[in-house]
Every structure is written in C-alpha cells, then in structure tokens.
Design a protein around this motif. Sequence first.
Motif, mmCIF file in Angstrom:
data_model
loop_
_atom_site.group_PDB
_atom_site.id
_atom_site.type_symbol
_atom_site.label_atom_id
_atom_site.label_comp_id
_atom_site.label_asym_id
_atom_site.label_seq_id
_atom_site.Cartn_x
_atom_site.Cartn_y
_atom_site.Cartn_z
ATOM 1 N N ASN A 110 0.827 -1.192 0.000
ATOM 2 C CA ASN A 110 0.000 0.000 0.000
ATOM 3 C C ASN A 110 0.873 1.257 0.000
ATOM 4 N N ALA A 111 1.001 1.868 -1.154
ATOM 5 C CA ALA A 111 1.895 3.034 -1.294
ATOM 6 C C ALA A 111 1.409 4.237 -0.505
ATOM 7 N N PHE A 112 0.149 4.243 -0.073
ATOM 8 C CA PHE A 112 -0.353 5.346 0.739
ATOM 9 C C PHE A 112 0.125 5.262 2.194
ATOM 10 N N ARG A 143 -8.257 5.229 -0.447
ATOM 11 C CA ARG A 143 -7.012 5.553 0.255
ATOM 12 C C ARG A 143 -7.307 5.664 1.744
ATOM 13 N N THR A 144 -6.486 5.021 2.538
ATOM 14 C CA THR A 144 -6.554 5.185 3.981
ATOM 15 C C THR A 144 -5.472 6.167 4.399
ATOM 16 N N GLY A 149 -6.063 7.549 9.819
ATOM 17 C CA GLY A 149 -6.713 6.247 9.695
ATOM 18 C C GLY A 149 -8.035 6.289 8.956
ATOM 19 N N GLU A 150 -8.494 7.479 8.539
ATOM 20 C CA GLU A 150 -9.755 7.570 7.793
ATOM 21 C C GLU A 150 -9.577 6.980 6.399
ATOM 22 N N ALA A 193 -9.180 13.623 -1.520
ATOM 23 C CA ALA A 193 -8.274 12.945 -0.586
ATOM 24 C C ALA A 193 -7.617 11.728 -1.217
ATOM 25 N N VAL A 194 -8.332 11.045 -2.123
ATOM 26 C CA VAL A 194 -7.771 9.864 -2.793
ATOM 27 C C VAL A 194 -6.864 10.271 -3.953
ATOM 28 N N MET A 195 -7.351 11.186 -4.796
ATOM 29 C CA MET A 195 -6.718 11.431 -6.091
ATOM 30 C C MET A 195 -6.001 12.769 -6.195
#
Length: 395
Positions: A110-112, A143-144, A149-150, A193-195
């Motif tokens: 998980n790169a995030f 994405r976490t 942790g969201e 937040a994801v992208m």
Amino acid sequence: MVIQPKIRGFICTNAHPEGCAKQVAEQIRYIQGKPKLNGPKRVLVIGASTGFGLASRIAAAFGFGADTIGVFFERPAEKDRTASAGWYNTAAFEQAARAEGLVAESINGNAFSDEIKQETIALIKEKLGQVDLVVYSLASPRRTHPKTGETYTSVIKPIGQAYENKTVNFMTGAVSTVSVPPATEDEIRQTVAVMGGEDWEFWIRDLLEAGVLAEGAKTVAYSYIGPKITYPIYREGTIGRSKNDLEATALKLDRALDDAVGGGAVVSVNKALVTQSSSAIPIVPLYISLLFKVMKDKGLHEGTIEQMYRLYADRLYAAEPAVDEAGRIRIDDWEMREDVQREVDSLWEQISVDNLNELADLEGYRNDFLRLFGFGIPGVDYEADVEPNVPLTRG
C-alpha cells in the motif's frame, strides 16, 4: 492453466503471463529503437506496474539506462486464480532490465502507507543511495490516510448538477445515454483525498527528510484535461477537482525541491488512453474511440510508451522544457490540436449504434483494453496450458 479473459463490467478479472510479458517486450523494443537520452540514472516510480507508470519505468531504464525501484499494489497468483496484470508486467520488466545489468527492484504494498514509504527509503539507501527522478503515477479508488486512519473512497461525478450524455459499452458496442447525479460535498472531499496531491507531497517530504533525493532531483505526476465534451464528468467534476489539487501541490513541491536540492516538481498533462481507470468513466470510452479514429487517420496516435518517451525527450529533460501558462507539461498537445478536436466534435454529433463501427475505432479501444491484461497479443497461444505462478524476486 488455460487462461481466457474474464470480463466483468469495465474490468478484466484475470491476466495472461505470456501476453503481459510480450507487451512489455514490445514497449522495451520501442524505446531501444529510439536515440538514447541524457537524464536520470536512479529512478523511483510510484505506481509502476501498469499504464503510464509502467511505461515511465521502461522508458527510464531502456532510454536513460536508469536503475529503478518500482512501488505498486498487485496480486500474486493463488490456487485457480491468475496474478494481476501488473504483477506479470513487473516480472517481465525486471527480468529484461536485469539482463541489461540494471538494478530493478520492486516493493509490493500500500503506497499510501507510512510503512511502505519507509521500506522504499530503506531500499533506495541499500540499492541506489539516492534517486534523481520520482514519478508519481498512483491510481486507486480508495485511500486510507496514514495519519488519521480515515478511509476515503473516490467517485466519478459532476459537481453542481446532473450530467447526461452519450456513452458506449465498449465490449458490446451498445450506444446509450447515461445520466450521472451530482456529487455531494463529502464525495468531493473524499475524491480529492484519494486522487489529489496530498500523498504525492507526503512521499516527497519523506524522501527529502531521509536524504535520498539527489542534487537536482525532479518529480513528475500525471494529469489530464481533455475536451469540453468530457468537462462536466471529468475536468469540472470530482476528478477535475482532484487534479486541481494535484497541480497546486506541484507548485508547492517545486519550491520545496528548489530550496532543498535545486530540483523541481511538475505535472504532465497526458493524452487520453485506454486504462483501467479511464474505462470506468462514463462518456470517456466513446470519446476515446472517436479520438483514436481521428488520430490514427492523421498519423498522430500514441500509446503510453510513445507518450513517455516524448515526455522525457522533448519536455522533462529537454534543454528548454516547454510548459503552459499554468506551468504544466502538455503532451496532450496532439490530442488537443484544433483540427483533431473539430473532427471529434463532428463525429460525436453523428454517432449512433448504426454507424458506430464506421465512425469510431471501437475495435481499437477493445483491443487496447484486452492488451492491458495480456490478451489479444499476436504470437501468444491462448489455448495453451501456461504456468500462472510467476515470482517477483529481489536482484
């Protein structure tokens, strides 16, 4: 195992190891047939296993002679299930790169997460010392956040009002009208937040703090603008809001890298191509099918590997890199030519199920989609029994 494509909606749930290896070899041959480039020799690619990320890694290794580290999240084979295409792509790339005496190492995870960032930093120190180019090419629906942790989930929706237009089922050829409801404020927030650019910034800040960015190091992330036809669902929608955030992040990182190592950050706006991500966006497959028809007729069509070579040779490492008024590299320039867009607009008005195969290159779209997973590759016997378990190993 005899492996035939299993299509579900806009995704293929399996992949063919020999087909993936062949399409990787085709991209390598293309780069090897081009003049060698002067540029980075130690490259980190985040999101390195498919699409633009894979092509970036191939072009760096076989164009620059660069040692590379790739980060991605892919699935190995298990029981009666094949590995993911990105797994097979990476195995083929690593074998070819190491045969040329290049360092080719990969991290699957998980790169995030902070853990993968720190594992990557440790591997850079061990294998490369420092890197002089960081390519950020992550594409994920979720994405976490590593600090809170969201978990965020992205959506592909317009903003403000519903959007209705033509679309096509690229597997069946059915042309229909699709209506997409507007995103809520929380959906916009989560998609950004994801992208958006936050994770890219986390990566570069961590790499700087660890001292693994070389003097003059650059970083590039990928974006898309597209034509007015797709604006409501793309550039003016939730994805576009994310790309605005990504581009704003580039400006911050450019200043930070210039101050720290005399380097820089930039966003490259790339051409519309068939990817797993683009296949999920309403309207876009029909637009791409029309675009392919026009650009192929004009001799302007490019795939990911042609785009990445042009990015490196003519833009990122050119003597005087050309950027637009917002400081972005534009290798969507051929797509956005006035004559190309004028013809696509004309075809869009005419298109129907009756003339689809005449006016659009749906077969080209479908073939490119299957090739993402190693299918439809000339010279591969898809009736043959093949071994799905292909290892990824450290060099």
